[in-house]
Scaffold this motif. Structure first.
Motif, short mmCIF file in Angstrom:
data_model
loop_
_atom_site.label_atom_id
_atom_site.label_comp_id
_atom_site.label_asym_id
_atom_site.label_seq_id
_atom_site.Cartn_x
_atom_site.Cartn_y
_atom_site.Cartn_z
N PRO A 1 86.82 52.78 -32.84
CA PRO A 1 87.30 53.67 -33.89
C PRO A 1 87.50 52.93 -35.21
O PRO A 1 87.62 51.71 -35.24
N ALA A 2 87.56 53.70 -36.29
CA ALA A 2 87.78 53.13 -37.61
C ALA A 2 89.26 52.87 -37.81
O ALA A 2 90.13 53.64 -37.39
N LEU A 3 89.55 51.76 -38.47
CA LEU A 3 90.91 51.44 -38.90
C LEU A 3 90.97 51.74 -40.39
O LEU A 3 90.40 51.01 -41.21
N VAL A 4 91.64 52.84 -40.73
CA VAL A 4 91.68 53.33 -42.10
C VAL A 4 92.89 52.72 -42.81
O VAL A 4 93.99 52.69 -42.25
N PRO A 5 92.73 52.22 -44.03
CA PRO A 5 93.87 51.63 -44.74
C PRO A 5 95.07 52.55 -44.81
O PRO A 5 94.94 53.76 -45.03
N PHE A 6 96.24 51.97 -44.56
CA PHE A 6 97.54 52.64 -44.63
C PHE A 6 97.74 53.68 -43.53
O PHE A 6 98.65 54.51 -43.62
N ARG A 7 96.93 53.62 -42.47
CA ARG A 7 97.12 54.54 -41.35
C ARG A 7 97.19 53.72 -40.06
O ARG A 7 96.21 53.10 -39.68
N SER A 8 98.34 53.68 -39.43
CA SER A 8 98.50 52.85 -38.24
C SER A 8 97.76 53.47 -37.05
O SER A 8 97.63 54.69 -36.94
N ALA A 9 97.29 52.60 -36.16
CA ALA A 9 96.60 53.03 -34.95
C ALA A 9 97.36 52.49 -33.75
O ALA A 9 97.49 51.27 -33.59
N PRO A 10 97.90 53.37 -32.89
CA PRO A 10 98.62 52.89 -31.71
C PRO A 10 97.68 52.15 -30.78
O PRO A 10 96.50 52.50 -30.66
N LEU A 11 98.21 51.10 -30.13
CA LEU A 11 97.37 50.26 -29.28
C LEU A 11 97.34 50.73 -27.83
O LEU A 11 96.30 50.82 -27.21
N GLY A 12 98.52 51.01 -27.27
CA GLY A 12 98.55 51.49 -25.89
C GLY A 12 97.90 50.54 -24.90
O GLY A 12 97.19 50.97 -23.98
N LEU A 13 98.12 49.23 -25.07
CA LEU A 13 97.48 48.23 -24.23
C LEU A 13 98.41 47.72 -23.14
O LEU A 13 99.63 47.66 -23.32
N GLY A 14 97.83 47.30 -22.03
CA GLY A 14 98.54 46.57 -21.01
C GLY A 14 98.30 45.08 -21.21
O GLY A 14 97.40 44.68 -21.96
N PRO A 15 99.08 44.21 -20.54
CA PRO A 15 98.89 42.77 -20.68
C PRO A 15 97.45 42.35 -20.38
O PRO A 15 96.87 42.76 -19.38
N GLY A 16 96.88 41.56 -21.28
CA GLY A 16 95.51 41.09 -21.11
C GLY A 16 94.45 42.03 -21.62
O GLY A 16 93.27 41.67 -21.67
N GLU A 17 94.83 43.25 -22.03
CA GLU A 17 93.84 44.22 -22.51
C GLU A 17 93.59 44.05 -24.00
O GLU A 17 94.38 43.43 -24.71
N GLN A 18 92.50 44.65 -24.47
CA GLN A 18 92.06 44.47 -25.84
C GLN A 18 91.67 45.79 -26.47
O GLN A 18 91.14 46.68 -25.79
N ALA A 19 91.92 45.91 -27.77
CA ALA A 19 91.48 47.08 -28.55
C ALA A 19 90.64 46.59 -29.71
O ALA A 19 90.98 45.59 -30.37
#
Length: 361
Positions: A262-280
């Motif tokens: 997905p796109a990371l748009v300036p000034f708009r946070s993106a939740p990660l929702g990761l578990g240990p060792g995972e990557q976004a």
């Protein structure tokens, strides 16, 4: 024939803030040297006469230069071993480049300096004019291919298998010191202890059980190992990638997902929702050319890495690791309109109750 051993340089113990919870500390120790998945690791071979070590010439009071360049047949062995690791289907790509300034891995062939490699992301700490990997003997001789596979394993973040606390290996310490003090190694007791007798912490090992077939283990001649009893006559790994080696590296570097990030748009946070060792993974298409900041928020230990896409390939720009600190990882970089950037975030551990997120601003 006496076995030839890899000699890792002694690295300082990582400094983490006191009072970290055990689970959080375990995640930090286990993952701090690993690359983010999807990275392209560029490698470069030293080849000029000016690339050399300056060492004393015994008995003369003078110094001489020992070149780092290797013959083409030596380079071909290393190239083939990079392909063997990559052909497992891992989520990393190895690419040879002809410009040292673009290489994360810089490879020399100084005879007599031993074979060694920086471990994982420690390669980024080396000066651009320094080696991150060296081969100190003929790779076309028997066992040479195993040496190249072993050092690339270190470059992927793997440590020595025989030092695993899961191994249950008991050495005859004085016999090991005596063996390594002689030719061809001439190691000090300190170097022998660090590379052979020292046990890794339980969070540093390559797997949960000992793998005597691992490419990351050493061969030991008769009389060096006291226990397990079946190895008193010698321990001889085959010098190939074992099933456990392959499982470990595929767990850390799984094949890339097919959906576009997905796109990371300036000034708009993106939740990660990761578990240990995972990557976004995210992409950034900057709407204007300026200096941006990219960072994480929340109670989590992360590593954030920024790449710029050049000719369809991500090139490393910057990275930040906030592991073990109360701060969040933040990168400041000049992004150019019309170029595309990749942001990759790997979570070591989440140690608070809130959400973790990433943002560009």
């Amino acid at each position: 024939m006496t076995a030839r051993y890899c000699s890792l340089a002694q690295a300082p113990a990582p400094a983490f803030a006191p009072g970290l919870a055990a689970e959080r500390l375990s995640a930090l120790v286990g993952g701090r040297r690993m690359w983010v998945d999807g990275a392209v690791l560029h490698y470069w071979f030293f080849g000029r006469d000016t690339d050399a070590s300056v060492i004393p010439v015994p008995g003369t009071g003078m110094t001489g230069r020992v070149p780092w360049a290797g013959a083409e047949e030596q380079r071909d062995v290393v190239r083939a071993c990079f392909r063997e690791w990559q052909d497992l289907g891992i989520g990393l790509v190895f690419a040879e480049v002809d410009d040292r300034s673009e290489a994360e891995l810089r490879i020399g062939f100084q005879l007599g300096d031993g074979s060694w490699s920086a471990v994982g992301r420690d390669a980024l700490l080396a000066d651009r004019n320094e080696r991150t990997m060296n081969f100190g003997w003929d790779l076309t001789a028997p066992g040479g291919r195993g040496t190249a596979l072993h050092e690339i394993g270190h470059a992927l973040g793997m440590l020595h298998e025989h030092q695993s606390p899961c191994a249950g290996i008991h050495f005859d310490h004085e016999a090991v010191y005596a063996e390594l003090a002689g030719p061809p190694h001439h190691w000090s007791r300190e170097k022998t202890h660090y590379n052979i007798l020292r046990k890794l912490g339980p969070d540093e090992v390559n797997g949960s059980v000992w793998d005597p077939q691992s490419i990351m283990g050493y061969a030991f001649s008769s009389g060096l190992v006291l226990e397990p009893e079946q190895y008193r006559a010698g321990l001889h790994p085959p010098g190939t990638l074992s099933a456990a080696d392959k499982e470990f590296v595929l767990r850390w570097y799984p094949p890339a997902e097919l959906p576009a990030p997905p796109a990371l748009v300036p000034f708009r946070s993106a939740p990660l929702g990761l578990g240990p060792g995972e990557q976004a993974d995210f992409v950034v298409d900057p709407p204007e050319t300026r200096t941006y900041r990219l960072g994480t928020f929340g109670d989590g230990d992360t590593v954030v890495v920024l790449f710029e896409e050049r000719d369809g390939e991500p090139r490393y720009l910057a990275g930040r690791d906030d592991g073990g600190t109360p701060h969040n990882a933040t990168i400041s970089a000049r992004l150019v309109k019309g170029r595309r950037y990749d942001v990759r975030v790997r979570l070591y551990s989440a140690w608070g109750s809130g959400e973790t997120a990433v943002m560009c601003w």
